[in-house]
Design a protein around this motif. Structure first.
Motif, PDB file in Angstrom:
ATOM      1  N   LYS A  11       0.853  -1.193   0.000  1.00 15.95           N
ATOM      2  CA  LYS A  11       0.000   0.000   0.000  1.00 15.95           C
ATOM      3  C   LYS A  11       0.883   1.235   0.000  1.00 15.95           C
ATOM      4  CE  LYS A  11      -3.873   2.339   0.360  1.00 15.95           C
ATOM      5  NZ  LYS A  11      -4.927   2.309  -0.688  1.00 15.95           N
ATOM      6  N   SER A  12       0.602   2.148  -0.939  1.00 10.11           N
ATOM      7  CA  SER A  12       1.355   3.397  -1.035  1.00 10.11           C
ATOM      8  C   SER A  12       0.414   4.581  -0.868  1.00 10.11           C
ATOM      9  CB  SER A  12       2.061   3.499  -2.388  1.00 10.11           C
ATOM     10  OG  SER A  12       3.015   2.473  -2.554  1.00 10.11           O
ATOM     11  N   LYS A  17       5.787   4.302   0.263  1.00 10.87           N
ATOM     12  CA  LYS A  17       5.345   2.914   0.415  1.00 10.87           C
ATOM     13  C   LYS A  17       5.139   2.617   1.894  1.00 10.87           C
ATOM     14  CE  LYS A  17       7.537   1.071  -3.751  1.00 10.87           C
ATOM     15  NZ  LYS A  17       8.488   0.070  -4.295  1.00 10.87           N
ATOM     16  N   THR A  44      -1.525   0.512   8.867  1.00  9.06           N
ATOM     17  CA  THR A  44      -1.928   0.336   7.475  1.00  9.06           C
ATOM     18  C   THR A  44      -2.208  -1.131   7.183  1.00  9.06           C
ATOM     19  OG1 THR A  44      -0.594   2.244   6.812  1.00  9.06           O
ATOM     20  CG2 THR A  44      -1.248   0.714   5.081  1.00  9.06           C
ATOM     21  N   THR A  45      -1.331  -2.017   7.639  1.00 11.73           N
ATOM     22  CA  THR A  45      -1.546  -3.456   7.453  1.00 11.73           C
ATOM     23  C   THR A  45      -2.820  -3.910   8.134  1.00 11.73           C
ATOM     24  OG1 THR A  45       0.835  -3.866   7.310  1.00 11.73           O
ATOM     25  CG2 THR A  45      -0.560  -5.745   7.863  1.00 11.73           C
ATOM     26  N   MET A  48      -5.887  -2.806   6.304  1.00 19.42           N
ATOM     27  CA  MET A  48      -6.133  -3.550   5.067  1.00 19.42           C
ATOM     28  C   MET A  48      -6.771  -4.898   5.360  1.00 19.42           C
ATOM     29  SD  MET A  48      -3.032  -2.719   2.387  1.00 19.42           S
ATOM     30  CE  MET A  48      -1.634  -2.898   3.503  1.00 19.42           C
ATOM     31  N   LEU A  53      -8.914  -0.052   4.541  1.00 19.78           N
ATOM     32  CA  LEU A  53      -8.068   0.382   3.443  1.00 19.78           C
ATOM     33  C   LEU A  53      -7.998  -0.744   2.420  1.00 19.78           C
ATOM     34  CD1 LEU A  53      -5.005   2.036   5.247  1.00 19.78           C
ATOM     35  CD2 LEU A  53      -6.790   3.227   3.949  1.00 19.78           C
ATOM     36  N   ARG A  54      -7.936  -0.368   1.153  1.00 20.54           N
ATOM     37  CA  ARG A  54      -7.807  -1.385   0.109  1.00 20.54           C
ATOM     38  C   ARG A  54      -6.352  -1.492  -0.313  1.00 20.54           C
ATOM     39  NH1 ARG A  54     -11.680  -2.808  -4.949  1.00 20.54           N
ATOM     40  NH2 ARG A  54     -10.336  -4.368  -5.894  1.00 20.54           N
ATOM     41  N   ALA A  55      -5.849  -2.701  -0.362  1.00 20.80           N
ATOM     42  CA  ALA A  55      -4.467  -2.936  -0.766  1.00 20.80           C
ATOM     43  C   ALA A  55      -4.263  -2.548  -2.220  1.00 20.80           C
ATOM     44  CB  ALA A  55      -4.099  -4.403  -0.561  1.00 20.80           C
ATOM     45  N   ASP A  56      -3.084  -1.993  -2.525  1.00 24.32           N
ATOM     46  CA  ASP A  56      -2.720  -1.714  -3.915  1.00 24.32           C
ATOM     47  C   ASP A  56      -2.316  -2.994  -4.628  1.00 24.32           C
ATOM     48  OD1 ASP A  56      -3.123   1.001  -3.463  1.00 24.32           O
ATOM     49  OD2 ASP A  56      -1.015   1.370  -2.996  1.00 24.32           O
TER      50      ASP A  56
END
Length: 262
Positions: A11-12, A17, A44-45, A48, A53-56
């Motif tokens: 995820k950025s 990053k 962030t992890t 996700m 949050l949606r992972a890139d």
């Protein structure tokens, strides 16, 4: 097969990053601590996995089901419970009503006008409260509870959907040492009894070393170490990230033992 499988997760935010290709697994009946210094990518992890949050890129699979792209409520219905750093309960409701609200949501009757919340599965709500040691306070408003008891209620709420996986974000934040150990000992007991997997973030290394079965250590968005307490305690990369050179985790276990005995 592991209950939770995280592969090449990234995820950025702009050119930064926040999480950069991490991999880890979590078994049923296991407490896994996700740790690292500020800015390591823990939150962030965590978000996700929860769907906030949606992972890139990468994959997050629960029992073989892909979670990337799903909304938090969809993930909750697949059997993922969550507690928050700041306890999330309805202070105007009683202890048992807070759990009943979660049961109404599980049964998809949250907006039904036919069954008042006060009647809905009260015995099931009381059973959940009994598991966390709060049945005796079932009819008290959450607003009058000590903070440690509010966290117990939140745990009962998180258990209302019979989770396979429980996500705990800084579960002991703001708690005194005795309360911290009581909450984590209770969590460990539920994990053993019900075979739940727990992924938790935590700043208190005493709590981590006392209760985690394994640890995943992040730094600058990358996984730098993974393993049990002894391996993490002696890992030079982990010591460098947390303390710089010359300091170690050697006394963490002893301090946690003293707090539990207090």
């Amino acid at each position: 097969m592991s209950l939770l499988q995280v592969e090449n997760l990234g995820k950025s935010f702009g050119g930064v990053k926040a999480v950069d290709g991490i991999n880890f697994q979590l078994q049923a009946g296991e407490l896994l601590a996700l740790i690292g210094p500020n800015g390591a990518g823990k939150s962030t992890t965590f978000n996700m996995v929860n769907g906030q949050l949606r992972a890139d890129r990468g994959s997050i699979r629960l029992d073989g089901t892909e979670l990337v792209g799903l909304q938090p409520r969809q993930i909750w219905r697949l059997g993922v419970g969550r507690t928050f750093q700041i306890a999330a309960t309805f202070s105007s409701l009683t202890v048992v009503e807070n759990v009943q609200m979660a049961l109404l949501s599980q049964d998809r009757k949250l907006f039904s006008l036919w069954a008042p919340a006060a009647r809905h599965r009260r015995s099931d709500a009381l059973d959940l409260l009994d598991r966390v040691g709060m049945a005796a306070q079932a009819d008290r408003p959450c607003s009058v509870l000590a903070y440690g008891d509010v966290k117990r209620v939140e745990l009962a709420v998180a258990m209302a959907n019979n989770p396979k996986l429980l996500l705990m974000d800084e579960p002991t934040a703001g708690m005194a040492p005795k309360e911290r150990n009581e909450l984590m000992a209770l969590t460990k007991k539920l994990v053993v009894e019900r075979g739940i997997a727990v992924l938790f973030t935590e700043h208190s290394m005493d709590v981590v070393f006392a209760y985690a079965d394994r640890m995943v250590v992040l730094a600058r968005g990358r996984l730098i170490a993974e393993g049990r307490a002894e391996a993490i305690r002696n890992d030079p990369k982990v010591q460098e990230v947390y303390f710089g050179s010359g300091k170690t985790f050697e006394r963490r276990g002893a301090r946690a033992a003293q707090e539990q005995a207090a």
